[in-house]
Structures are given as C-alpha cells and as structure tokens.
Design an enzyme around this catalytic site. Structure first.
Site, mmCIF file in Angstrom:
data_model
loop_
_atom_site.group_PDB
_atom_site.id
_atom_site.type_symbol
_atom_site.label_atom_id
_atom_site.label_comp_id
_atom_site.label_asym_id
_atom_site.label_seq_id
_atom_site.Cartn_x
_atom_site.Cartn_y
_atom_site.Cartn_z
ATOM 1 N N ARG A 219 0.816 -1.217 0.000
ATOM 2 C CA ARG A 219 0.000 0.000 0.000
ATOM 3 C C ARG A 219 0.853 1.271 0.000
ATOM 4 O O ARG A 219 0.323 2.367 -0.138
ATOM 5 C CB ARG A 219 -0.928 -0.004 1.215
ATOM 6 N N CYS A 220 2.154 1.123 0.157
ATOM 7 C CA CYS A 220 3.070 2.265 0.224
ATOM 8 C C CYS A 220 3.687 2.524 -1.149
ATOM 9 O O CYS A 220 4.283 1.640 -1.754
ATOM 10 C CB CYS A 220 4.170 1.962 1.236
ATOM 11 N N SER A 221 3.564 3.747 -1.637
ATOM 12 C CA SER A 221 4.091 4.073 -2.968
ATOM 13 C C SER A 221 5.610 3.929 -3.041
ATOM 14 O O SER A 221 6.141 3.434 -4.032
ATOM 15 C CB SER A 221 3.664 5.480 -3.392
#
Length: 115
Positions: free
Chosen positions: A10-12
């Site tokens: 979920r972390c870019s």
C-alpha cells in the site's frame, strides 16, 4: 545474490523500490512485514546492518508511536524493538537486505548502493 525486501504494497515508495529492483534484474524475496512481522532478532539484525538506533527505524507519525510514548526517551532499546515487533506499522519501509547490507528505500534509489 539473495535479496529481501520488507514491503508494504500500500506504500508508494515500497512499490517504487520493488519495481526498481525488478527493473535492475533483481527478483527479491518479498516480505510483507505487516502480515508477517519480523522477529525481535530480525529487527536487531536490520538495525545492525543499517547502523542505526531503533527510534531511527520508526515511523514517528504513526498512532502507536505517540500512544506508546516511544519518542519521549524513556524507553530502552529492547522496549523499542519489541514495540516494532508488536506494531509492525511502526517500521520504516521499504527495507532491502542484500550482500550482508541493508538500505531503506527513501528514496528508492538508495537501495541500489547495496546491490
């Protein structure tokens, strides 16, 4: 060469780091640390490879950091590491381990120096 990425999909920055590794021909072992938290000894190992203190590996804006009083200087090293194990959302991401070294992918290009 064995490469491990502590990854949060979920972390870019984590996604960008994973893509950067793959675009450089690296197929890392993906460790979704929120689903499978690292052990206390694994966190100790990462800290040693990074040559940083536990609080320097923590995401200070996460709710547990404030709720547990982790930034007030009252907690010892073991307590901080245990807090990361118990609340893996606190662990900065992504972390890449390769060649007996570790790097935090902020920015993602920082991991290239250990490959």
């Amino acid at each position: 060469m064995s490469v491990v990425i502590y990854h949060n999909p979920r972390c870019s920055k984590s996604r960008q780091t994973l893509e950067l590794l793959r675009s450089n021909g690296v197929a890392p072992e993906i460790r979704e640390y929120l689903k499978s938290p690292p052990s206390v000894s694994e966190i100790e190992e990462v800290l040693g490879l990074l040559s940083i203190e536990p609080v320097d590996l923590m995401r200070r804006k996460e709710a547990p950091f404030k709720e547990l009083g982790l930034g007030d200087g009252s907690k010892d090293r073991a307590s901080l590491i245990q807090a990361m194990h118990d609340n893996p959302i606190l662990i900065e991401r992504p972390i890449v381990i390769a060649n007996g070294k570790a790097a935090i992918g902020r920015p993602p290009e920082d991991v290239l120096k250990i490959l």
